[in-house]
Design an enzyme around this catalytic site. Sequence first.
Site, mmCIF file in Angstrom:
data_model
loop_
_atom_site.group_PDB
_atom_site.id
_atom_site.type_symbol
_atom_site.label_atom_id
_atom_site.label_comp_id
_atom_site.label_asym_id
_atom_site.label_seq_id
_atom_site.Cartn_x
_atom_site.Cartn_y
_atom_site.Cartn_z
ATOM 1 N N ARG A 1 47.612 -42.216 1.118
ATOM 2 C CA ARG A 1 47.188 -40.952 0.522
ATOM 3 C C ARG A 1 48.190 -40.536 -0.549
ATOM 4 O O ARG A 1 49.400 -40.528 -0.300
ATOM 5 C CB ARG A 1 47.081 -39.865 1.597
ATOM 6 N N PHE B 1 52.267 -33.154 -5.594
ATOM 7 C CA PHE B 1 52.371 -32.639 -4.230
ATOM 8 C C PHE B 1 53.150 -33.609 -3.344
ATOM 9 O O PHE B 1 54.295 -33.338 -2.978
ATOM 10 C CB PHE B 1 50.986 -32.365 -3.648
ATOM 11 N N GLN C 1 51.842 -40.106 1.017
ATOM 12 C CA GLN C 1 51.843 -40.201 2.486
ATOM 13 C C GLN C 1 51.649 -41.647 2.934
ATOM 14 O O GLN C 1 50.901 -42.415 2.334
ATOM 15 C CB GLN C 1 50.730 -39.317 3.068
ATOM 16 N N ASN D 1 51.435 -34.614 10.612
ATOM 17 C CA ASN D 1 50.897 -34.405 11.963
ATOM 18 C C ASN D 1 49.460 -33.917 11.901
ATOM 19 O O ASN D 1 48.928 -33.645 10.832
ATOM 20 C CB ASN D 1 51.782 -33.419 12.748
ATOM 21 N N PHE E 1 55.444 -38.127 4.972
ATOM 22 C CA PHE E 1 55.125 -37.931 3.560
ATOM 23 C C PHE E 1 56.406 -37.583 2.805
ATOM 24 O O PHE E 1 57.387 -37.089 3.377
ATOM 25 C CB PHE E 1 54.043 -36.857 3.367
ATOM 26 N N LEU F 1 54.215 -25.478 3.628
ATOM 27 C CA LEU F 1 54.369 -26.403 4.755
ATOM 28 C C LEU F 1 55.525 -26.035 5.675
ATOM 29 O O LEU F 1 55.698 -26.686 6.708
ATOM 30 C CB LEU F 1 54.574 -27.830 4.223
ATOM 31 N N HIS G 1 55.554 -28.559 9.316
ATOM 32 C CA HIS G 1 56.006 -29.948 9.321
ATOM 33 C C HIS G 1 57.529 -29.996 9.370
ATOM 34 O O HIS G 1 58.207 -29.151 8.770
ATOM 35 C CB HIS G 1 55.495 -30.676 8.070
#
Length: 302
Positions: A66, A71, A74, A113, A124, A133, A137
Site C-alpha cells: 500500500r 502520507f 505500508q 493495526n 508503515f 494517527l 498507532h
Amino acid sequence: MGVQDRPQCYFDVEINREPVGRIVFQLFSDVCPKTCTNFLGLCTGEKGRGKTTGKKLCYKGSTFHRIVKNFMIQGGDFIEGNGRGGESIYGGYFEDENFVLKHDRAFLLSMANRGKDTNGSQFFITTKTAPHLDGVHVVFGLVISGFEVIKHIENLKTDAASRPYADVRVIDCGQLTKPANDVLERRKKISPHSWDSSSSSSTSESQSDTEEKQPPPRKRKRRTRYKHLNKRRKEGKRRGSSSKKPPASQTSLCEQENADDEKEKDLNVKREKPVVRPEEIPPVPENRFLLRRDMQIHKTEP
C-alpha cells in the site's frame, strides 16, 4: 539504554526485480522495547515459524502492498501480501505498548493495526506529519538512511485501492552489527553556536581547499604580445583607410583591365588597312578555267 545503544536494522529493496537501495532503521528500544523486539526478530528471522500460521517469521520476500503519496508506505504482510495477513513473534497479535512518541515528522516507523491491541507484523513509514494517527498507532522507530528509496517508492503509480502496479519487494533484511551514522541524532546534540562555528570552519576549509586546487595563474607575456600585434594591425588599417589606397583585389583588377586595353590597341593597329597605290597593282592574268564553254574564245594574234 541510551540513544547510542539503540539497535539498527535494514531492508534491501527491489522494484520489478531491480535493486533500488537500502533502508536503515533505528529502533526506539528504550521507549517501546516489546514492539522493537518484534520488528527486529522479523528482520533477522531468528524466531523460526509462527504459532498460528506455521510460516517463517521474516520480512524477507515480503512486499510494500500500500502506497499513499504525501502520507505513508505500508508493508510487512509476509503471509498474504495484501494487508490482510501478518503475525508477530509472540503468536498472533499483541497489545499497544504505548503512545509516547507522536507522528510529528516524516520517515517515522509505526505499527499498522486493525484497531486496538491488534499489532502483528505490518508497519508503515510516514512521508509527512500525521497527527491524526497519534494515540492510535505505536511509533517505535525512525529511518536514518535510504530516504531516496522511500521517496522513489512513494512516487510509484497505484490503482484506486492504493496498491502499486510495480512489485516492490524486500529481497534481504537483518540487523546491523556496526551501527550506521545517525545524522539526525548528531544534529540534535550539536548546539547552534557550535554548529555555526563548525559550518564556518568547514566553509573556510572548503575555500582553502578550492584555493589550493586552483591552477597557478598563466603568464601574461603572450597576452601582451597579442595585444601589441592587435594594436599594430588596427593602426595599419587606420592608415590604409586614411590614404584611401584601393585594396589588392581592386589593384589587380585595374591592372588586368589596362592590359586588356593595350592588347585591343595592338590589335586595332594591326587591323588597319595598308595604303596601296594603283600603279603598284599588277595586271590580273586571264583565268580561262572560269569561262563557260558556250563563250567563244578570241585568239589574239601576236
